[in-house]
Design a protein around this motif. Structure first.
Motif, short mmCIF file in Angstrom:
data_model
loop_
_atom_site.label_atom_id
_atom_site.label_comp_id
_atom_site.label_asym_id
_atom_site.label_seq_id
_atom_site.Cartn_x
_atom_site.Cartn_y
_atom_site.Cartn_z
N THR A 222 -7.16 6.01 0.02
CA THR A 222 -6.30 4.83 0.18
C THR A 222 -6.27 4.39 1.64
O THR A 222 -6.92 3.42 2.01
N LEU B 180 -5.56 -3.82 -3.06
CA LEU B 180 -4.19 -4.18 -2.66
C LEU B 180 -4.20 -5.22 -1.54
O LEU B 180 -3.39 -6.14 -1.52
N THR B 181 -5.12 -5.06 -0.59
CA THR B 181 -5.21 -6.03 0.51
C THR B 181 -5.55 -7.42 -0.02
O THR B 181 -4.94 -8.42 0.38
N GLN C 205 -9.63 4.18 3.17
CA GLN C 205 -10.45 3.09 2.60
C GLN C 205 -11.74 3.56 1.93
O GLN C 205 -12.66 2.78 1.78
N HIS D 2 0.84 -1.20 0.00
CA HIS D 2 0.00 0.00 0.00
C HIS D 2 0.88 1.26 0.00
O HIS D 2 0.65 2.18 -0.77
N ASP E 68 -7.57 0.42 -1.55
CA ASP E 68 -7.07 -0.30 -0.37
C ASP E 68 -7.52 -1.76 -0.39
O ASP E 68 -6.71 -2.67 -0.17
#
Lengths: 258, 323
Positions: free
Chosen positions: B271, B282-283, B274, B41, B279
């Motif tokens: 980002t 990428l998570t 959230q 992130h 976010d």
């Protein structure tokens, strides 16, 4: 010009901090500045991992959170317990489950060991928690006992002894003395009869010195009686043996009381 | 087109060092911590922010305090006076940097697999009144992940013990115990195609609620790590779009430092805050999920809708600012 001056000032500060303290000292101020900003995100990522991902990722998030809050011994204990005891999400056969549980226990103990230095006066409490964790992990998954080296009882006693030497209070002393039968059983299982008897002697002496009435009286007498039975000295005493076998505190020693 | 090219080159010049730093940080931290974790992130944020900053600093109409602002305004066409080309140049530079970062991060990302939520048939509860619950799957399964909500027990607390069967064949030797809410249980399967999963409450007093994502089936087929990583990182362009559109909308009323603070805030909110798909993308990528099956489209569409709103506002403010 102003930027160069600022950069030089920063370098001098870092160099000074390292020269007069350590890298930790140098990083303390920036870490303290960043912490209030980072903590909400760290907590949220921990909650998200706990709710949506697996226990291993949750424990990693917890470690990042704990790195931002040095000295939080209870936090280390809570997250390590949660990972080691409840982290077995995957349904496995008993052998694989025991191996996975042992791996989780060792990871949790390593992380807690690493955290000791940052816990300051709470180090003894953390060590006592580590001893508890070993016992609970074995109780939770008995299959890990033969996989651990040294024996869980010996490992727990070492941790408690270290907790005691780091200023652990009466609770640690008492717990250690009440755990003597299990440690004694571990030594007997390993074939070290002499050490087991020496341990009982030492425990009886420590009970006498403890200044706690219950330990110095009844528990000391129980330990000495156990020693008599284990050493085989004196005439056979079936009444005493049955009495000792019936004592739930001496359950671990029952197979050796003949 | 010349504006686009010039903005692209300028943004790339700002974003490339940030990308190099990010790649180095991702590789180093992944090696050190054995997980890509949250570093992806941070690594994605840096080049995106650098590129957006470069665009706002480069094109004079992004702020009110540039010397060349009036000259550029007269020399360029309406309605955006080159702002859209500059923003597009910045986005293309960002995309290029994200692809470079994807190449660096792909070896450290878990191999992506499709995760499908199994749909319960009927009332999604296991309790005394309904001791059996089936899920429609119709796909090959590598593992089944159960994570139900544990509700208040009926009577004395006793963990719910559940038997699991796939197409009528039991896949657990002994019943699984649930005693906490969202407690994860992973059942490995052999990768065969399963039509239906059946759960049967054997005993226990805790009712279990299986909501939308409480039963997830993981596919045995692996997808490309590089493609998965690239897709996740390209989703980072969505917050960049919104941030640049916001900068376009406020270009007629704010000076450069304010604009850059706005861009930074917009990026952070979307980002770290959230409020957007970046976010989550990428998570999920870092957890080994295959993004096309994760239903991120509504979130991406919502962010793009906000971007369109800002672009519309930019048109209106530019029109109002005409002498």
């Amino acid at each position: 010009m102003r930027r160069i001056l600022l950069a030089a000032l920063l370098c001098a500060w870092v160099a000074g901090a390292i020269a007069f303290g350590s890298m930790d000292h140098a990083l303390r101020a920036p870490r303290d500045l960043v912490r209030p900003v980072a903590l909400p995100f760290l907590w949220r990522s921990l909650a998200d991992a706990a709710e949506r991902s697996d226990p291993a990722e949750a424990y990693q998030c917890a470690q990042r959170l704990l790195a931002a809050t040095p000295g939080w011994a209870d936090g280390h204990a809570v997250f390590a317990f949660r990972y080691a005891l409840l982290g077995g999400a995957t349904v496995l056969d008993p052998d694989a489950r025991a191996i996975a549980a042992k791996d989780r226990l060792l990871v949790a103990l390593a992380v807690m060991e690493d955290a000791r230095a940052s816990c300051g006066p709470k180090e003894a409490a953390l060590l006592a928690d580590m001893a508890w964790l070993v016992e609970l992990a074995v109780r939770n998954e008995p299959g890990i006992a033969p996989l651990l080296d040294p024996d869980p009882a010996i490992l727990a006693d070492r941790l408690l002894a270290e907790a005691e030497s780091h200023g652990g209070g009466r609770m640690v002393r008492e717990k250690r003395l009440y755990d003597v039968p299990r440690l004694c059983a571990a030594l007997l299982r390993a074939g070290d009869r002499r050490s087991a008897l020496a341990l009982l002697d030492e425990a009886a002496a420590r009970c006498a010195q403890s200044g706690i009435e219950e330990l110095a009286g009844e528990w000391r007498a129980t330990l000495l009686a156990t020693r008599t039975l284990l050493s085989g000295e004196g005439p056979a005493n079936p009444t005493l043996r049955d009495q000792q076998k019936a004592d739930p505190r001496l359950e671990a020693l029952a197979p050796f009381l003949r | 087109m010349r504006t686009f090219h010039a903005a692209f080159v300028r943004c790339l010049a700002w974003a490339l060092p940030a990308t190099a730093l990010s790649c180095a940080a991702v590789v180093a931290t992944s090696f050190a911590t054995h997980s890509i974790g949250p570093w992806l992130h941070a690594a994605a944020f840096l080049p995106i922010a650098a590129s957006c900053f470069a665009a706002t600093a480069f094109w004079p109409l992004f702020a009110t305090d540039g010397d060349a602002r009036e000259w550029v305004r007269r020399a360029t066409r309406r309605p955006f006076h080159g702002l859209h080309h500059a923003a597009l140049g910045s986005l293309c530079a960002s995309a290029l940097c994200m692809l470079a970062l994807a190449i660096a991060a792909a070896p450290f990302v878990p191999t992506p697999r499709a995760h499908h939520a199994a749909q319960p048939i009927g009332r999604p509860i296991l309790d005394d009144a309904q001791t059996q619950l089936s899920f429609e799957v119709g796909a090959a399964c590598k593992e089944l992940r159960l994570r139900p909500i544990a509700m208040l027990p009926h009577g004395e607390l006793a963990p719910a013990r559940v038997d699991v069967a796939a197409d009528g064949t039991r896949i657990t030797n002994e019943p699984i115990s649930f005693d906490g809410t969202r407690q994860l249980v992973v059942l490995p399967l052999d990768g065969r195609r399963v039509q239906r999963i059946e759960l049967r409450l054997v005993r226990g007093t805790i009712p279990l609620l299986f909501d939308q994502h409480a039963a997830v089936v993981v596919s045995p087929d692996t997808e490309s790590s590089l493609l998965g990583c690239a897709m996740a990182l390209l989703v980072m362009l969505v917050p960049a779009c919104a941030a640049l559109a916001l900068a376009m909308a406020t270009g007629a009323i704010a000076a450069l430092p304010v604009q850059q603070a706005l861009v930074l805030t917009a990026l952070l909110v979307q980002t770290a805050g959230q409020a957007g798909p970046a976010d989550a993308a990428l998570t999920l990528c870092a957890r080994g999920h295959w993004l096309p099956t994760e239903g991120l489209l509504p979130s991406i569409s919502a962010s793009l809708l906000v971007t369109a709103g800002f672009v519309l506002a930019a048109m209106l403010t530019k029109k109002a600012a005409q002498p």
